[in-house]
Scaffold this motif. Structure first.
Motif, short mmCIF file in Angstrom:
data_model
loop_
_atom_site.label_atom_id
_atom_site.label_comp_id
_atom_site.label_asym_id
_atom_site.label_seq_id
_atom_site.Cartn_x
_atom_site.Cartn_y
_atom_site.Cartn_z
N LEU A 93 0.88 -1.17 0.00
CA LEU A 93 0.00 0.00 0.00
C LEU A 93 0.91 1.21 0.00
N ARG A 94 0.55 2.22 -0.77
CA ARG A 94 1.35 3.45 -0.83
C ARG A 94 0.51 4.62 -0.35
N PHE A 95 1.08 5.36 0.57
CA PHE A 95 0.43 6.54 1.12
C PHE A 95 1.30 7.74 0.80
N ARG A 96 0.77 8.69 0.05
CA ARG A 96 1.55 9.86 -0.39
C ARG A 96 1.88 10.81 0.75
N ARG A 97 1.01 10.85 1.76
CA ARG A 97 1.23 11.73 2.91
C ARG A 97 0.99 10.94 4.20
N PRO A 98 1.73 11.24 5.23
CA PRO A 98 1.53 10.52 6.50
C PRO A 98 0.09 10.57 6.99
N GLU A 99 -0.58 11.71 6.82
CA GLU A 99 -1.96 11.83 7.30
C GLU A 99 -2.95 11.03 6.46
N ALA A 100 -2.51 10.48 5.34
CA ALA A 100 -3.39 9.68 4.49
C ALA A 100 -3.40 8.20 4.89
N ILE A 101 -2.55 7.82 5.83
CA ILE A 101 -2.49 6.41 6.23
C ILE A 101 -3.80 6.01 6.90
N ASP A 102 -4.39 4.95 6.44
CA ASP A 102 -5.62 4.41 7.02
C ASP A 102 -5.20 3.42 8.12
N PHE A 103 -5.00 3.92 9.32
CA PHE A 103 -4.51 3.09 10.41
C PHE A 103 -5.51 2.01 10.82
N ASP A 104 -6.80 2.25 10.63
CA ASP A 104 -7.79 1.21 10.93
C ASP A 104 -7.62 0.03 9.98
N LEU A 105 -7.44 0.32 8.70
CA LEU A 105 -7.21 -0.73 7.72
C LEU A 105 -5.91 -1.47 8.02
N VAL A 106 -4.86 -0.72 8.32
CA VAL A 106 -3.57 -1.35 8.64
C VAL A 106 -3.71 -2.28 9.84
N ARG A 107 -4.39 -1.83 10.88
CA ARG A 107 -4.57 -2.68 12.07
C ARG A 107 -5.33 -3.96 11.71
N ASP A 108 -6.36 -3.85 10.89
CA ASP A 108 -7.10 -5.05 10.49
C ASP A 108 -6.23 -5.99 9.67
N LEU A 109 -5.39 -5.45 8.80
CA LEU A 109 -4.48 -6.28 8.01
C LEU A 109 -3.46 -6.97 8.91
N LEU A 110 -2.97 -6.26 9.90
CA LEU A 110 -2.02 -6.86 10.85
C LEU A 110 -2.68 -7.98 11.64
N ARG A 111 -3.88 -7.76 12.09
CA ARG A 111 -4.58 -8.79 12.87
C ARG A 111 -4.84 -10.03 12.02
N ALA A 112 -5.22 -9.82 10.76
CA ALA A 112 -5.45 -10.96 9.88
C ALA A 112 -4.16 -11.72 9.61
N THR A 113 -3.07 -10.99 9.48
CA THR A 113 -1.77 -11.62 9.28
C THR A 113 -1.37 -12.42 10.51
N ALA A 114 -1.56 -11.86 11.68
CA ALA A 114 -1.17 -12.52 12.92
C ALA A 114 -2.00 -13.75 13.22
N ALA A 115 -3.21 -13.82 12.68
CA ALA A 115 -4.13 -14.91 13.01
C ALA A 115 -3.58 -16.29 12.67
N GLY A 116 -2.68 -16.38 11.72
CA GLY A 116 -2.10 -17.67 11.37
C GLY A 116 -1.25 -17.55 10.13
N PRO A 117 -0.40 -18.54 9.92
CA PRO A 117 0.47 -18.50 8.72
C PRO A 117 -0.36 -18.64 7.45
N GLY A 118 0.23 -18.16 6.36
CA GLY A 118 -0.46 -18.24 5.07
C GLY A 118 0.51 -18.10 3.92
N THR A 119 0.00 -17.80 2.77
CA THR A 119 0.78 -17.75 1.55
C THR A 119 1.51 -16.42 1.44
N VAL A 120 2.85 -16.49 1.38
CA VAL A 120 3.67 -15.30 1.20
C VAL A 120 4.05 -15.21 -0.26
N CYS A 121 3.86 -14.01 -0.83
CA CYS A 121 4.16 -13.85 -2.25
C CYS A 121 5.66 -13.72 -2.50
#
Length: 121
Positions: A93-121
């Motif tokens: 994900l690319r954010f042009r400005r620091p204030e554009a970061i969607d921290f709620d989305l990032v947190r959800d992505l982190l939680r989904a990642t932490a939930a268990g191993p999966g396919t790494v590209c």
């Protein structure tokens, strides 16, 4: 930012321009909070989070944006609808400005990642 030669994430953050430091520090804090059991490392000149030696998350301050690398294709697929409107490369994900970061989305992505191993590209 040219690829960092910092030995650790503290050193990396010290190199970041002040206007980005708070946002990148917040990304780091969220990664450390949500990614229990992951190792925080420097990989390819940026902070990364590994599970069992495999990188699944990373972030970086690039010249024109802040990158959040989501290296799990299964998580990207699960969040396809929420990621649809984002500026995305194959694995970041690319954010042009620091204030554009969607921290709620990032947190959800982190939680989904932490939930268990999966396919790494």
């Amino acid at each position: 930012m040219v690829q960092s030669k910092a030995e650790d994430v503290d050193g990396y953050l010290a190199e970041i321009p002040p206007e980005r430091r708070e946002a990148l520090g917040r990304l780091r804090q969220m990664c450390r909070q949500e990614l229990k059991g992951f190792a925080e490392v420097m990989a390819y000149g940026m902070p990364a989070y590994e599970r069992d030696g495999v990188g699944e998350i990373a972030f970086a301050s690039q010249k024109n944006y802040i990158s959040f690398y989501l290296l799990r294709s299964d998580v990207r697929d699960a969040f396809e609808e929420r990621l649809a409107g984002q500026d995305m490369g194959k694995g970041c994900l690319r954010f042009r400005r620091p204030e554009a970061i969607d921290f709620d989305l990032v947190r959800d992505l982190l939680r989904a990642t932490a939930a268990g191993p999966g396919t790494v590209c």
